[in-house]
Write a protein that holds these residues in place. Sequence first.
Motif, PDB file in Angstrom:
ATOM      1  N   GLY A 160       0.824  -1.209   0.000  1.00  0.00           N
ATOM      2  CA  GLY A 160       0.000   0.000   0.000  1.00  0.00           C
ATOM      3  C   GLY A 160       0.850   1.247   0.000  1.00  0.00           C
ATOM      4  O   GLY A 160       1.893   1.293   0.648  1.00  0.00           O
ATOM      5  N   SER A 161       0.398   2.239  -0.754  1.00  0.00           N
ATOM      6  CA  SER A 161       1.145   3.483  -0.894  1.00  0.00           C
ATOM      7  C   SER A 161       0.285   4.657  -0.460  1.00  0.00           C
ATOM      8  O   SER A 161      -0.944   4.597  -0.528  1.00  0.00           O
ATOM      9  N   ALA A 162       0.953   5.732  -0.054  1.00  0.00           N
ATOM     10  CA  ALA A 162       0.226   6.951   0.304  1.00  0.00           C
ATOM     11  C   ALA A 162      -0.170   7.700  -0.965  1.00  0.00           C
ATOM     12  O   ALA A 162       0.459   7.551  -2.016  1.00  0.00           O
ATOM     13  N   LEU A 163      -1.227   8.479  -0.853  1.00  0.00           N
ATOM     14  CA  LEU A 163      -1.663   9.298  -1.993  1.00  0.00           C
ATOM     15  C   LEU A 163      -0.874  10.606  -1.972  1.00  0.00           C
ATOM     16  O   LEU A 163      -1.291  11.593  -1.372  1.00  0.00           O
ATOM     17  N   VAL A 164       0.277  10.571  -2.591  1.00  0.00           N
ATOM     18  CA  VAL A 164       1.136  11.754  -2.620  1.00  0.00           C
ATOM     19  C   VAL A 164       1.345  12.186  -4.068  1.00  0.00           C
ATOM     20  O   VAL A 164       1.320  11.371  -4.990  1.00  0.00           O
ATOM     21  N   SER A 165       1.577  13.464  -4.242  1.00  0.00           N
ATOM     22  CA  SER A 165       1.701  14.000  -5.596  1.00  0.00           C
ATOM     23  C   SER A 165       3.109  13.770  -6.145  1.00  0.00           C
ATOM     24  O   SER A 165       4.022  13.351  -5.424  1.00  0.00           O
ATOM     25  N   ASN A 166       3.255  14.075  -7.416  1.00  0.00           N
ATOM     26  CA  ASN A 166       4.562  13.913  -8.057  1.00  0.00           C
ATOM     27  C   ASN A 166       5.576  14.901  -7.488  1.00  0.00           C
ATOM     28  O   ASN A 166       5.203  15.943  -6.947  1.00  0.00           O
ATOM     29  N   ILE A 167       6.844  14.575  -7.653  1.00  0.00           N
ATOM     30  CA  ILE A 167       7.921  15.459  -7.214  1.00  0.00           C
ATOM     31  C   ILE A 167       8.070  16.584  -8.246  1.00  0.00           C
ATOM     32  O   ILE A 167       8.331  16.305  -9.423  1.00  0.00           O
ATOM     33  N   PRO A 168       7.911  17.826  -7.817  1.00  0.00           N
ATOM     34  CA  PRO A 168       7.928  18.924  -8.800  1.00  0.00           C
ATOM     35  C   PRO A 168       9.338  19.397  -9.144  1.00  0.00           C
ATOM     36  O   PRO A 168       9.584  20.587  -9.268  1.00  0.00           O
ATOM     37  N   LEU A 169      10.249  18.474  -9.260  1.00  0.00           N
ATOM     38  CA  LEU A 169      11.630  18.805  -9.618  1.00  0.00           C
ATOM     39  C   LEU A 169      12.031  17.968 -10.823  1.00  0.00           C
ATOM     40  O   LEU A 169      11.653  16.801 -10.931  1.00  0.00           O
ATOM     41  N   LYS A 170      12.820  18.570 -11.703  1.00  0.00           N
ATOM     42  CA  LYS A 170      13.332  17.798 -12.820  1.00  0.00           C
ATOM     43  C   LYS A 170      14.490  16.933 -12.321  1.00  0.00           C
ATOM     44  O   LYS A 170      15.200  17.335 -11.381  1.00  0.00           O
TER      45      LYS A 170
END
Length: 185
Positions: A160-170
């Motif tokens: 199971g994973s947390a609902l986290v957003s993408n990393i906003p870094l290239k």
Amino acid sequence: MKRFDAIKKIVEILDEEFVVCNIGIPSKELFHLKDRPQNFYMMGSMGLASSIALGLAISQPEKKIWCIEGDGSLLMNLGSLSTIANVNPSNLTLIVIDNGSYGSTGDQCTYTSNKTNLEVIAEGAGFKSIVKITKVEEIKYILRDLGKGCHFVLIKTNPGSALVSNIPLKPIEIKNRFMQSFTEN
Ligand SMILES: [Mg+2]
């Protein structure tokens, strides 16, 4: 406990350690919990977090390196265990969060949910310091007390994973700020 709970405990005691984190949702969870230039969110190279961490440990032996690895990705690169154990750096802790699943692709089962035991494989690879953690409250005390050495820490969790957003870094930004912090002093 789930992987997110384990990473939450790991970041509570992060200090001067440099962290190489596994591809996919583990890196997103780490970013969400505690972003810092000393975190290298490994993108695009599944299985190679532990190899990258070994290279860092060899290149700067006075710096502490932690690698947050997963069961699925470690199974893709088991040779890394024997390399690390034989090189035996005194500044590397390999933390494998084993949730028995490929968490970033939909929680398909890995073989650690069946017959495969990463703790035994690490011992066979040559690790002398092996710890298995099954209780979330043990994580920070065990990690804090490990001291110098080449450690294999297996944290068993549920899928199971947390609902986290993408990393906003290239990726290049992640690399550059990490390398800048790693090569300071
Ligand atoms: Mg996994």
